[in-house]
Design a protein around this motif. Structure first.
Motif, PDB file in Angstrom:
ATOM      1  N   LEU B  29       7.219   8.069   3.295  1.00 56.16           N
ATOM      2  CA  LEU B  29       7.470   9.352   2.565  1.00 56.16           C
ATOM      3  C   LEU B  29       9.072   9.263   2.112  1.00 56.16           C
ATOM      4  N   CYS B  30       9.740   8.776   2.882  1.00 51.06           N
ATOM      5  CA  CYS B  30      11.220   8.937   2.653  1.00 51.06           C
ATOM      6  C   CYS B  30      11.728   7.611   1.708  1.00 51.06           C
ATOM      7  N   PHE B  31      10.751   6.529   1.613  1.00 54.38           N
ATOM      8  CA  PHE B  31      11.010   5.321   0.929  1.00 54.38           C
ATOM      9  C   PHE B  31      10.408   5.356  -0.450  1.00 54.38           C
ATOM     10  N   GLY B  32       9.505   6.404  -0.600  1.00 48.37           N
ATOM     11  CA  GLY B  32       8.865   6.541  -1.955  1.00 48.37           C
ATOM     12  C   GLY B  32       9.557   6.525  -3.247  1.00 48.37           C
ATOM     13  N   GLN B  33      10.833   6.739  -3.218  1.00 47.60           N
ATOM     14  CA  GLN B  33      11.426   6.747  -4.329  1.00 47.60           C
ATOM     15  C   GLN B  33      12.076   5.313  -4.608  1.00 47.60           C
ATOM     16  N   PHE B  34      11.943   4.387  -3.687  1.00 49.24           N
ATOM     17  CA  PHE B  34      12.552   3.061  -4.058  1.00 49.24           C
ATOM     18  C   PHE B  34      11.345   1.939  -3.983  1.00 49.24           C
ATOM     19  N   GLY B  35      10.588   2.324  -3.342  1.00 51.81           N
ATOM     20  CA  GLY B  35       9.409   1.136  -3.133  1.00 51.81           C
ATOM     21  C   GLY B  35       7.730   2.080  -3.242  1.00 51.81           C
ATOM     22  N   GLY B  83       8.185  26.426  -4.440  1.00 46.49           N
ATOM     23  CA  GLY B  83       9.519  26.845  -4.119  1.00 46.49           C
ATOM     24  C   GLY B  83      10.544  25.969  -4.550  1.00 46.49           C
ATOM     25  N   VAL B  84      10.568  24.771  -4.635  1.00 42.31           N
ATOM     26  CA  VAL B  84      11.275  23.936  -5.496  1.00 42.31           C
ATOM     27  C   VAL B  84      11.374  24.460  -6.945  1.00 42.31           C
ATOM     28  N   GLY B  85      10.094  24.515  -7.371  1.00 37.90           N
ATOM     29  CA  GLY B  85      10.238  25.023  -8.852  1.00 37.90           C
ATOM     30  C   GLY B  85      10.702  26.395  -8.962  1.00 37.90           C
ATOM     31  N   ARG B 112      18.203  15.841  -9.477  1.00 39.33           N
ATOM     32  CA  ARG B 112      16.563  15.382  -9.859  1.00 39.33           C
ATOM     33  C   ARG B 112      16.118  14.620  -8.643  1.00 39.33           C
ATOM     34  N   PHE B 113      16.960  13.732  -7.948  1.00 39.52           N
ATOM     35  CA  PHE B 113      16.571  12.723  -7.044  1.00 39.52           C
ATOM     36  C   PHE B 113      16.333  13.842  -5.896  1.00 39.52           C
ATOM     37  N   LEU B 118      12.334  16.772  -2.259  1.00 41.10           N
ATOM     38  CA  LEU B 118      11.885  17.773  -1.823  1.00 41.10           C
ATOM     39  C   LEU B 118      10.186  18.183  -2.118  1.00 41.10           C
ATOM     40  N   ALA B 119       9.907  17.852  -3.433  1.00 37.62           N
ATOM     41  CA  ALA B 119       8.563  17.893  -3.779  1.00 37.62           C
ATOM     42  C   ALA B 119       7.598  17.123  -2.837  1.00 37.62           C
ATOM     43  N   GLN B 120       8.235  15.956  -2.937  1.00 37.75           N
ATOM     44  CA  GLN B 120       7.306  14.958  -2.141  1.00 37.75           C
ATOM     45  C   GLN B 120       7.265  15.536  -0.514  1.00 37.75           C
ATOM     46  N   VAL B 121       8.157  15.950  -0.059  1.00 30.73           N
ATOM     47  CA  VAL B 121       7.931  16.396   1.340  1.00 30.73           C
ATOM     48  C   VAL B 121       7.037  17.384   1.421  1.00 30.73           C
TER      49      VAL B 121
END
Lengths: 181, 145
Positions: B29-35, B83-85, B112-113, B118-121
């Motif tokens: 989950l936490c690494f999803g933006q890098f791999g 809620g993020v939206g 944006r990052f 937050l959306a991925q969480v």
């Protein structure tokens, strides 16, 4: 990975797909279907779609198998040996013709990874070059899914939520509702 | 109700594997933006580890109460995502346009990052709870028949 390994992978894929259909014992068919998902994940990884491969391996080979098995425990795990429908000769003639037509059309598709093919010249270069400066996200798949196409992903999440609620509405019995210990 | 698996081998392996699977889910989950990975896969892995725990150790006592509380919160993940939206709306922009997240001291791309994370969480919570809820409902119906 060289070409013969790919051919072996494709052959295993077709064999497991056929096995999942042909096996009469449904629990065995579900397990074969899980291995089919695993081979499909390997194929995605070979094509470079690592995110899709990851999802296929986790959902197809993991979670869907659990769902299928639990559903089979609710029913009779044996395929009904009903009467095969008569008069299948149009299928025997039509399906090979359809396959030959598709193979004939496949000649005109762009080569795999062709940089001049239409999907690769329209929006993909912008995503690839702007993902890190605009969103600090090196994984372009994540930035496309969660930022450029975030509304789509929101609705997909709503679809998953709806699936959970619908399952609960259909299957939830008194023991879950009333079993506050 | 779901009973514990009576094999010592399964229980021992489960005791070792379940924390590792959960750790791997959080990593994905936490690494999803890098791999490869992200909210959906991380949520499925975490939900599967909970399902595994239920199938191995059964549902008893405090654990049962926690699980039933958890599956009542089926919409929390969707709420986080939406809620993020909504926060972006409060910040003065369009719905789900993370540039307008009202985060003081953080600008542009970093916003944006954080918005993507937050959306991925949210997606992960939604998927994990839904998987757990479907499996529990299926298992519950099967033990009654």
């Amino acid at each position: 990975m060289n070409m013969s390994a790919n051919l072996a992978l494709l052959l295993l894929l077709i064999m497991t797909a056929a096995g999942a259909i042909l096996i009469k014992d449904l629990i065995g068919a579900v397990l074969v279907l899980g291995s089919y998902s695993f081979f499909l994940a390997l194929l995605w990884a070979w094509l470079g779609a690592v995110d899709v491969a990851f999802t296929e391996a986790v959902v197809g080979a993991g979670l869907a198998t659990v769902f299928f098995l639990l559903t089979l425990f609710l029913t009779v795990p044996r395929e009904d040996e009903g009467q095969l429908p008569r008069g299948q000769w149009p299928a025997y003639i039509g399906l090979p013709l359809l396959g030959m037509l598709l193979l004939y059309i496949a000649e005109d598709l762009p080569a795999f990874g062709d940089p001049a093919s239409p999907p690769n010249v329209h929006l993909a270069p912008e995503y690839l070059t702007q993902s890190v400066p605009l969103t600090q996200t090196p994984n372009v798949v994540a930035s496309v899914l969660m930022d450029y196409r975030s509304l789509d992903t929101l609705i997909e999440t709503a679809v998953i939520f709806t699936a959970g609620v619908a399952t609960a509405c259909i299957l939830r019995r008194s023991s879950v509702r009333g079993s506050r210990p | 109700m779901v009973h514990a698996h009576d094999s010592l081998i399964v229980q021992t392996i489960g005791r070792v594997l379940i924390p590792l699977i959960q750790l791997f889910g959080i990593y994905v989950l936490c690494f999803g933006q890098f791999g490869p990975g992200g909210g959906f896969v991380g949520g499925v892995i975490m939900g599967t580890s909970l399902v595994f725990a239920i199938l191995v150790f059964g549902l008893r006592g405090l654990w049962q109460r926690v699980v039933f509380r958890v599956i009542r919160g089926d919409g929390v993940g969707l709420l986080v995502f939406a809620g993020v939206g909504g926060l972006c709306l409060i910040g003065g922009g369009e719905f789900l346009n993370y540039t307008d997240l009202p985060l003081p001291g953080i600008e542009g791309a970093t916003r944006r990052f954080i918005g993507i994370f937050l959306a991925q969480v949210g997606v992960a919570i939604d998927v994990a709870v839904t998987a757990l809820s479907i499996v529990l409902n299926l298992a519950d119906s099967s033990s009654e028949t």
